[in-house]
Design a protein around this motif. Structure first.
Motif, PDB file in Angstrom:
ATOM      1  N   LEU A 283      -5.651   0.422   6.489  1.00  0.00           N
ATOM      2  CA  LEU A 283      -6.625   1.328   5.871  1.00  0.00           C
ATOM      3  C   LEU A 283      -6.792   1.026   4.379  1.00  0.00           C
ATOM      4  CD1 LEU A 283      -5.515   4.720   7.513  1.00  0.00           C
ATOM      5  CD2 LEU A 283      -7.626   3.454   7.999  1.00  0.00           C
ATOM      6  N   SER A 284      -5.751   0.452   3.768  1.00  0.00           N
ATOM      7  CA  SER A 284      -5.809   0.163   2.332  1.00  0.00           C
ATOM      8  C   SER A 284      -6.782  -0.969   2.025  1.00  0.00           C
ATOM      9  CB  SER A 284      -4.417  -0.201   1.804  1.00  0.00           C
ATOM     10  OG  SER A 284      -3.955  -1.406   2.382  1.00  0.00           O
TER      11      SER A 284
ATOM     12  N   CYS B 254      -1.420   0.696   7.745  1.00  0.00           N
ATOM     13  CA  CYS B 254      -1.513   0.098   6.409  1.00  0.00           C
ATOM     14  C   CYS B 254      -2.831  -0.630   6.166  1.00  0.00           C
ATOM     15  CB  CYS B 254      -0.331  -0.838   6.168  1.00  0.00           C
ATOM     16  SG  CYS B 254      -0.280  -2.270   7.280  1.00  0.00           S
TER      17      CYS B 254
ATOM     18  N   ILE C  79      -9.398   3.226  -1.260  1.00  0.00           N
ATOM     19  CA  ILE C  79      -8.391   3.971  -0.489  1.00  0.00           C
ATOM     20  C   ILE C  79      -7.008   3.543  -0.974  1.00  0.00           C
ATOM     21  CG2 ILE C  79      -7.459   4.472   1.799  1.00  0.00           C
ATOM     22  CD1 ILE C  79     -10.272   5.620   1.226  1.00  0.00           C
TER      23      ILE C  79
ATOM     24  N   SER D  73       0.796  -1.232   0.000  1.00  0.00           N
ATOM     25  CA  SER D  73       0.000   0.000   0.000  1.00  0.00           C
ATOM     26  C   SER D  73       0.826   1.278   0.000  1.00  0.00           C
ATOM     27  CB  SER D  73      -0.916   0.009   1.224  1.00  0.00           C
ATOM     28  OG  SER D  73      -0.141   0.066   2.419  1.00  0.00           O
TER      29      SER D  73
ATOM     30  N   LEU E  67       1.739   2.592   2.830  1.00  0.00           N
ATOM     31  CA  LEU E  67       1.333   3.240   4.075  1.00  0.00           C
ATOM     32  C   LEU E  67       2.186   2.689   5.217  1.00  0.00           C
ATOM     33  CD1 LEU E  67      -2.570   3.049   3.714  1.00  0.00           C
ATOM     34  CD2 LEU E  67      -1.090   4.980   3.159  1.00  0.00           C
TER      35      LEU E  67
ATOM     36  N   GLY F 117      -5.076   7.186   1.264  1.00  0.00           N
ATOM     37  CA  GLY F 117      -4.623   6.536   2.495  1.00  0.00           C
ATOM     38  C   GLY F 117      -3.828   7.483   3.367  1.00  0.00           C
TER      39      GLY F 117
END
Length: 746
Positions: A630-631, A628, A636, A621, A623, A641
């Motif tokens: 959140l992906s 991470c 997103i 991701s 992130l 993100g």
């Protein structure tokens, strides 16, 4: 061995008429094109006809111009060698080309699989009777890891074989060495190879076909003129034109000039200011490794199909990576000082490859190659014109010298040499067979006697070999496809036990870098200032310091990787998407995660399940590990993100937990006034126009609400599947106890 040369005066048309004139072992022969049994093809072309008539088994080398129908020769080779049992592997230099070949072969065979990693990813993949389309790196690791599709191989097609002369030449040499030891028939396809007789002797081919005939005749001109002027005159031409440039800087400068003249630029992500206005002039675009993958796909598709897009600027990688024929190839040539001597860039061999893109059979009577030397001095340019003519005529007469051999002769290939001497130990326990495999490498067969005991002794002292067998450390290195330097750096980082995703970044094929066409020094300073204001910079600096304390390591690469996962590109508001080379690095997450799982199973590291899970998710991701997950919310991506990460941190929200219900998290942290205010603030760093900010705010909120209604969990199913499959099928064969006796390296 039968040697066949197809003569230039051969004639052929799509209706099947024509006469094939060729010599076979020096004897002049004539033939008519053979009828083709495949749907959509009326007959085989001259090169295909000669192959069908003369291939009776064994290995074969075919040298023919680009777009001369070599793929259909591959189809015939696959068809005949499937009968002998096992799978037939069709390998290419790039994933993009592998996908194209896969689509083509699906028209001819029912059992065709696309495998872009050297690992088993699914249960029940046939171990025989199938076509496996893959890349050089994937087949290399597939053979080493004894994956199901590479255990029994009935034949191997090596497309674009001239890559043996470039930086991945050692991979091709390993594939050939394994094929030679196993007696596997190989089909080597290329447009440009010097001294083919050396390859014939090395591989032991039973059939060599060389074609002087070209499906579309080529007209070559070398122009002594300003290259901007030449390119501009072709921009409004109806002929499809690819302009090959030696550097990205030249490519972007041409694109910017054309944009200033009113041409519509198809690229969304560019290193200059570009508004959304549209004009009446045709589309133009620049294709290079830096542009986002989504834009590369769009540009390639539109160039094939659109009538208002006839000029494509490209770096030399397009000549090797994607099947994209044109009517005209323009090659801009520079003089560079390489190893103390002046030479042309692109090289004459590269230029021949680029010329191969010129000519669309059935659409134009001829293709055109326009070569433009670049120099500030007219007199120098005139000398370059004369010199180029000679070198282009003679370039296939130069010495055949694979990249690995060149590196060894210069003393720059020590890392590759150490790694390659480990490789035979994963295939054979017998010392004589190990030496035999080393001797099958073209670049190594004359160095065996003097180097073998020295290098094996060095690898033993470093803990990669013990009593003539791979240690756990050596097994990890070979199965993961790492250099000795990468292995040592990975274990240095892993010993810190601080932030696993930084450990993982040591396993990228190339050191991670943010360097690309879109990032200038001023951008780095600006983002660093933003990191300082947000309190991010000090945390990055602390991590870099800790990892640098354990050894020299790769301080700059670690720092740039931490910039990436902390949102570096989010703060570059002119970028619509993440640059291609950076995104490509993160696409390696599958092989990196499998490498870490291998190290874990061998007892070399002590990561937890959750650490590996979040590491894979973070790599995929872009992130940070903490956020991470959140992906896993649909819609997103990297940019959105990081907007969420900034907002959640500012509103004092805790990071999501693995497999926590998304609705529970959103209700608690993403439906408050503080969060909405923080999200708008985060978006203001990227969107200066209020309308753009409000539109993106609304989209993110919609994505969150939709995820809430879908009853999702915070989980990355792609990462999860890799870990779960690894649990079930860690070794294809039992591992000897002696392999696991070496403790974790210090």
């Amino acid at each position: 061995m039968n040697k066949i040369e197809i003569l230039q005066d051969t004639t052929f048309s799509q209706d099947g008429s024509g006469t094939i004139r060729y010599t076979k072992n020096g004897k002049l022969l004539e033939s008519k094109p053979l009828a083709c049994p495949y749907p959509g093809y009326r007959c085989f072309n001259p090169i295909q006809t000669v192959f069908v008539m003369n291939y009776t088994g064994g290995s074969c080398l075919v040298m023919a111009p680009t777009s001369a129908g070599k793929t259909l020769i591959g189809v015939e080779f696959c068809k005949r060698n499937l009968k002998s049992g096992g799978n037939v592997i069709y390998t290419t230099p790039t994933q993009a080309l592998a996908r194209e070949i896969y689509k083509t072969l699906k028209q001819f065979f029912s059992e065709v699989y696309l495998k872009l990693t050297g690992h088993d990813e699914e249960v029940g993949l046939p171990s025989s009777g199938s076509i496996i389309v893959t890349t050089y790196e994937a087949v290399q690791l597939g053979l080493r890891n004894k994956v199901s599709w590479a255990r029994t191989v009935g034949g191997i097609v090596i497309d674009e074989f001239h890559h043996i002369l470039a930086s991945r030449g050692d991979i091709i040499e390993e594939i050939v060495a394994v094929g030679l030891l196993r007696g596997t028939p190989m089909l080597c396809l290329s447009a440009t190879l010097p001294e083919p007789h050396k390859l014939i002797n090395w591989i032991g081919v039973s059939l060599f076909i060389y074609s002087k005939w070209r499906p579309v005749p080529l007209e070559r001109v070398i122009l002594d003129d300003d290259f901007y002027k030449i390119v501009a005159q072709y921009a409004t031409d109806n002929a499809k034109t690819i302009v090959f440039v030696g550097t990205k800087k030249i490519g972007w400068s041409i694109l910017e000039r054309l944009y200033e003249q009113g041409y519509r630029v198809l690229n969304e992500t560019v290193p200059f200011l570009k508004n959304d206005s549209t004009g009446d002039l045709p589309f133009v675009a620049f294709h290079c490794a830096d542009i986002p993958w989504e834009e590369q796909v769009l540009i390639e598709k539109k160039f094939r199909e659109a009538s208002d897009f006839n000029l494509l600027i490209a770096t030399h990688t397009l000549a090797y990576g994607v099947n994209l024929p044109a009517d005209r190839a323009v090659v801009i040539v520079m003089r560079i000082n390489h190893d103390g001597r002046w030479t042309f860039w692109p090289t004459p061999i590269d230029i021949l490859q680029m010329e191969g893109r010129a000519g669309r059979f059935g659409l134009r009577e001829k293709g055109q190659s326009v070569i433009v030397p670049v120099s500030g001095k007219p007199a120098q340019r005139s000398k370059m014109v004369n010199s180029l003519r000679g070198e282009l005529n003679d370039c296939l007469s130069i010495e055949f010298e694979p990249f690995l051999r060149k590196q060894l002769l210069k003393g720059d290939g020590i890392e590759q040499l150490l790694h390659l001497f480990l490789v035979p130990f994963i295939y054979f326990n017998d010392k004589l067979k190990q030496k035999a495999m080393i001797n099958k490498f073209y670049s190594l067969n004359n160095t065996l006697k003097s180097l073998y005991p020295v290098i094996v002794g060095d690898l033993t002292r470093k803990g990669y070999l013990c009593d003539g067998k791979l240690t756990a450390k050596g097994l990890f290195t070979v199965k993961a496809g790492l250099t000795i330097r990468q292995t040592e750096e990975f274990f240095r980082r892993a010993s810190v036990r601080m932030y696993p995703v930084v450990d993982a970044s040591a396993l990228f094929k190339e050191p991670f870098t943010l360097e690309n066409s879109f990032v200038k020094k001023a951008d780095i300073c600006r983002v660093e200032d933003m990191f300082s204001r947000l309190g991010v910079f000090s945390k990055i600096d602390d991590l870099v310091f800790v990892y640098s304390e354990i050894g020299e390591g790769e301080r700059e690469s670690i720092k740039e990787f931490l910039y990436w996962i902390n949102g570096f590109f989010y703060f570059l508001e002119t970028l619509h998407r993440v640059p291609g080379l950076v995104a490509k690095s993160t696409m390696e997450y599958k092989s990196i995660l499998r490498g870490m799982l291998t190290a874990l199973r061998l007892g070399l590291v002590s990561y937890s399940y959750e650490e590996l899970y979040l590491t894979g998710c973070s790599l995929r991701s872009g992130l940070p590990m903490e956020y991470c997950l959140l992906s896993s919310i649909p819609g997103i991506s990297y940019m959105r993100g990081h907007a969420l990460v900034l907002a959640l941190k500012a509103s004092k929200a805790l990071p999501p937990r693995l497999k926590q219900p998304v609705a529970e998290y959103i209700e608690k942290y993403c439906e408050t006034k503080d969060f909405d205010s923080a999200l708008k603030k985060a978006l203001s760093y990227r969107y200066k126009d209020r309308k753009d900010l409000d539109r993106e705010f609304k989209k993110i909120k919609e994505k969150l609400q939709l995820a809430k209604l879908q009853g999702l969990l915070f989980r990355d199913k792609l990462v999860e599947s890799i870990i779960e499959f690894s649990e079930k099928s860690f070794f294809a064969e039992p591992v000897e106890t002696s392999l696991l006796e070496v403790s974790m390296p210090t």
